[in-house]
Design an enzyme around this catalytic site. Structure first.
Site, PDB file in Angstrom:
ATOM      1  N   ASP A  28       0.833  -1.207   0.000  1.00 50.57           N
ATOM      2  CA  ASP A  28       0.000   0.000   0.000  1.00 50.57           C
ATOM      3  C   ASP A  28       0.869   1.259   0.000  1.00 50.57           C
ATOM      4  O   ASP A  28       1.984   1.251   0.511  1.00 50.57           O
ATOM      5  CB  ASP A  28      -0.925  -0.019   1.225  1.00 50.57           C
ATOM      6  CG  ASP A  28      -2.098   0.943   1.064  1.00 50.57           C
ATOM      7  OD1 ASP A  28      -2.373   1.376  -0.076  1.00 50.57           O
ATOM      8  OD2 ASP A  28      -2.740   1.258   2.084  1.00 50.57           O
ATOM      9  N   HIS A  45       2.198   3.260  -9.021  1.00 45.21           N
ATOM     10  CA  HIS A  45       1.980   1.838  -9.308  1.00 45.21           C
ATOM     11  C   HIS A  45       3.139   1.286 -10.142  1.00 45.21           C
ATOM     12  O   HIS A  45       3.630   0.191  -9.905  1.00 45.21           O
ATOM     13  CB  HIS A  45       0.663   1.618 -10.055  1.00 45.21           C
ATOM     14  CG  HIS A  45      -0.554   2.026  -9.272  1.00 45.21           C
ATOM     15  ND1 HIS A  45      -0.710   1.710  -7.938  1.00 45.21           N
ATOM     16  CD2 HIS A  45      -1.661   2.727  -9.624  1.00 45.21           C
ATOM     17  CE1 HIS A  45      -1.871   2.201  -7.515  1.00 45.21           C
ATOM     18  NE2 HIS A  45      -2.455   2.823  -8.513  1.00 45.21           N
ATOM     19  N   SER A  73      -7.672  -5.645  -4.739  1.00 47.72           N
ATOM     20  CA  SER A  73      -8.699  -6.232  -3.881  1.00 47.72           C
ATOM     21  C   SER A  73     -10.050  -6.238  -4.590  1.00 47.72           C
ATOM     22  O   SER A  73     -10.257  -5.501  -5.566  1.00 47.72           O
ATOM     23  CB  SER A  73      -8.816  -5.446  -2.568  1.00 47.72           C
ATOM     24  OG  SER A  73      -9.507  -4.235  -2.788  1.00 47.72           O
ATOM     25  N   GLU A  75     -12.485  -4.884  -3.653  1.00 50.29           N
ATOM     26  CA  GLU A  75     -13.073  -3.553  -3.482  1.00 50.29           C
ATOM     27  C   GLU A  75     -12.373  -2.485  -4.340  1.00 50.29           C
ATOM     28  O   GLU A  75     -12.853  -1.357  -4.457  1.00 50.29           O
ATOM     29  CB  GLU A  75     -13.013  -3.123  -2.002  1.00 50.29           C
ATOM     30  CG  GLU A  75     -13.949  -3.910  -1.096  1.00 50.29           C
ATOM     31  CD  GLU A  75     -13.503  -5.356  -0.882  1.00 50.29           C
ATOM     32  OE1 GLU A  75     -12.304  -5.586  -0.663  1.00 50.29           O
ATOM     33  OE2 GLU A  75     -14.354  -6.264  -0.977  1.00 50.29           O
ATOM     34  N   ARG A  79     -12.443   2.130  -7.602  1.00 54.69           N
ATOM     35  CA  ARG A  79     -11.555   3.249  -8.002  1.00 54.69           C
ATOM     36  C   ARG A  79     -11.949   3.783  -9.375  1.00 54.69           C
ATOM     37  O   ARG A  79     -12.649   3.120 -10.129  1.00 54.69           O
ATOM     38  CB  ARG A  79     -10.112   2.749  -8.029  1.00 54.69           C
ATOM     39  CG  ARG A  79      -9.635   2.393  -6.644  1.00 54.69           C
ATOM     40  CD  ARG A  79      -8.144   2.117  -6.628  1.00 54.69           C
ATOM     41  NE  ARG A  79      -7.737   1.853  -5.250  1.00 54.69           N
ATOM     42  CZ  ARG A  79      -6.501   1.980  -4.798  1.00 54.69           C
ATOM     43  NH1 ARG A  79      -5.535   2.354  -5.608  1.00 54.69           N
ATOM     44  NH2 ARG A  79      -6.230   1.729  -3.535  1.00 54.69           N
ATOM     45  N   LEU A 139      10.488 -20.907  -4.612  1.00 56.55           N
ATOM     46  CA  LEU A 139       9.604 -19.915  -3.973  1.00 56.55           C
ATOM     47  C   LEU A 139       8.247 -19.996  -4.648  1.00 56.55           C
ATOM     48  O   LEU A 139       8.178 -20.070  -5.876  1.00 56.55           O
ATOM     49  CB  LEU A 139      10.176 -18.497  -4.157  1.00 56.55           C
ATOM     50  CG  LEU A 139       9.286 -17.347  -3.671  1.00 56.55           C
ATOM     51  CD1 LEU A 139       9.353 -17.205  -2.150  1.00 56.55           C
ATOM     52  CD2 LEU A 139       9.685 -16.022  -4.320  1.00 56.55           C
TER      53      LEU A 139
HETATM   54  C1  IPE Z   1      -5.448  -2.817  -0.034  1.00 58.07           C
HETATM   55  O1  IPE Z   1      -5.101  -1.489  -0.267  1.00 58.07           O
HETATM   56  C2  IPE Z   1      -5.440  -3.578  -1.315  1.00 58.07           C
HETATM   57  C3  IPE Z   1      -4.166  -3.663  -2.019  1.00 58.07           C
HETATM   58  C4  IPE Z   1      -3.003  -3.245  -1.620  1.00 58.07           C
HETATM   59  C5  IPE Z   1      -4.247  -4.308  -3.291  1.00 58.07           C
HETATM   60  P1  IPE Z   1      -6.196  -0.344  -0.375  1.00 58.07           P
HETATM   61  O2  IPE Z   1      -5.445   0.923  -0.514  1.00 58.07           O
HETATM   62  O3  IPE Z   1      -7.183  -0.671  -1.427  1.00 58.07           O
HETATM   63  O4  IPE Z   1      -6.906  -0.465   1.045  1.00 58.07           O
HETATM   64  P2  IPE Z   1      -7.817   0.579   1.858  1.00 58.07           P
HETATM   65  O5  IPE Z   1      -8.899   1.021   0.920  1.00 58.07           O
HETATM   66  O6  IPE Z   1      -6.939   1.720   2.247  1.00 58.07           O
HETATM   67  O7  IPE Z   1      -8.286  -0.195   3.029  1.00 58.07           O
HETATM   68  C1  IPE Z   2      -1.623   0.197  -3.310  1.00 56.93           C
HETATM   69  O1  IPE Z   2      -1.409   1.541  -3.362  1.00 56.93           O
HETATM   70  C2  IPE Z   2      -1.840  -0.406  -4.682  1.00 56.93           C
HETATM   71  C3  IPE Z   2      -3.209  -0.863  -4.922  1.00 56.93           C
HETATM   72  C4  IPE Z   2      -4.199  -0.844  -4.084  1.00 56.93           C
HETATM   73  C5  IPE Z   2      -3.457  -1.384  -6.250  1.00 56.93           C
HETATM   74  P1  IPE Z   2      -2.609   2.573  -3.351  1.00 56.93           P
HETATM   75  O2  IPE Z   2      -2.992   2.863  -4.758  1.00 56.93           O
HETATM   76  O3  IPE Z   2      -3.694   2.111  -2.473  1.00 56.93           O
HETATM   77  O4  IPE Z   2      -1.898   3.845  -2.728  1.00 56.93           O
HETATM   78  P2  IPE Z   2      -2.497   4.878  -1.691  1.00 56.93           P
HETATM   79  O5  IPE Z   2      -2.998   4.081  -0.526  1.00 56.93           O
HETATM   80  O6  IPE Z   2      -3.592   5.611  -2.381  1.00 56.93           O
HETATM   81  O7  IPE Z   2      -1.330   5.747  -1.345  1.00 56.93           O
HETATM   82 MG    MG Z   3      -4.126   2.383  -0.515  1.00 62.23          MG
END
Ligand code: IPE
Ligand code: IPE
Ligand code: MG
Length: 262
Positions: A28, A45, A73, A75, A79, A139
């Site tokens: 994250d 990303h 995820s 969810e 986005r 792995l």
């Molecule tokens: C969790 O991160 C999912 C991934 C890293 C793929 P999110 O950024 O989506 O989680 P929330 O929304 O902050 O809980």
């Molecule tokens: C995690 O980084 C990657 C995915 C969830 C795909 P985020 O995109 O959630 O980054 P933040 O949390 O907005 O910084």
């Molecule tokens: Mg995030």
């Protein structure tokens, strides 16, 4: 394929090593990494893929045998659609470019999650990569894509019910064996980067006795040294699995739960 059986952390006390055998990561903070540099979120990303490479390499060098990465995820469909399609493209490109190299390094590649919403071409790439690398054992790299812990448990229970009409006594072992990651031991160490301290519907079942580690480091900044800090924290933990500290001095090997039931 023959299903390996692993010690369930609630059914017996698993063997614990100095190096976590299985590390599961919520990667994250990509968006915030990019924003802090006045870049679009997708730049974060893209940069995050470098961290994936570094962590895979470091895990192999340290003798970690299972690495599970949360990439998308169930969810994350919420986005903006352009970010979602960028993530899908990135996944597709990474597969095209990296699978051969993963195979050469003896890495078994698996994807867990509901693939039904993915483009056919991406599903094909995933299946090809899984087939190519299926016999590798250095792995096991699992990517959680369109994965949700609740989706996983509900699916497992529904499959059991469909297969055994009328039964209502499914055990932990039976449900565990139906989950998407039935081929791996439960994670020893969970890492979440990016500062949030939550599970976000990741491996709900399997994290029952996993050691949790949260760091403010954003995923694109997470490197070998950051992984070592997480492993060092893990080494300092006392994994009691319900027992007392005093018992641990005497404990070794695998003990069945005394009451012996499910
Ligand atoms: C969790 O991160 C999912 C991934 C890293 C793929 P999110 O950024 O989506 O989680 P929330 O929304 O902050 O809980
Ligand atoms: C995690 O980084 C990657 C995915 C969830 C795909 P985020 O995109 O959630 O980054 P933040 O949390 O907005 O910084
Ligand atoms: Mg995030």
């Amino acid at each position: 394929m023959v299903k390996a059986t692993f010690t369930s952390s609630t059914r017996a006390v698993p063997e614990v090593g100095d190096v976590p055998a299985h590390i599961a990561v919520i990667m994250d903070g990509n968006g915030r990494w990019a924003r802090s540099r006045f870049l679009p979120r997708i730049a974060g990303h893209r940069r995050g893929v470098e961290s994936v490479r570094a962590v895979i390499r470091a895990c192999m060098e340290r003798g970690v045998t299972h690495l599970t990465l949360f990439a998308f995820s169930s969810e994350n469909w919420r986005r903006p659609s352009d970010e979602v399609s960028f993530l899908m493209q990135l996944f597709m490109r990474a597969l095209q470019n990296e699978v051969r190299r993963l195979h050469e390094h003896g890495i078994r590649f698996r994807v867990i999650g509901d693939l039904s919403r993915f483009e056919p071409r991406l599903i094909e790439l995933i299946r090809d990569a899984e087939n190519l690398t299926r016999d590798n054992d250095k792995l096991t790299l699992s990517i959680a894509a369109n994965y949700g812990g609740r989706w996983d448990i509900v699916g497992a229970v529904n499959r059991l019910v469909a297969r055994h009409p009328g039964r209502s006594d499914f055990s932990e072992d039976e449900i565990g064996a139906e989950l998407a990651m039935n081929y791996a031991p439960e994670p020893d160490l969970f890492i979440r980067t990016g500062g949030e301290q939550r599970i976000s519907n990741f491996l709900l079942w399997q994290l029952a006795y996993t050691e949790l580690y949260f760091t403010d480091t954003l995923w694109p900044d997470f490197d070998e040294a950051a992984l070592d800090a997480a492993i060092a924290s893990y080494r300092g933990r006392e994994r009691r699995f319900g027992r007392t500290s005093e018992q641990l001095g005497r404990a070794s090997g695998v003990f069945e739960r005394p009451d012996g039931d499910a």
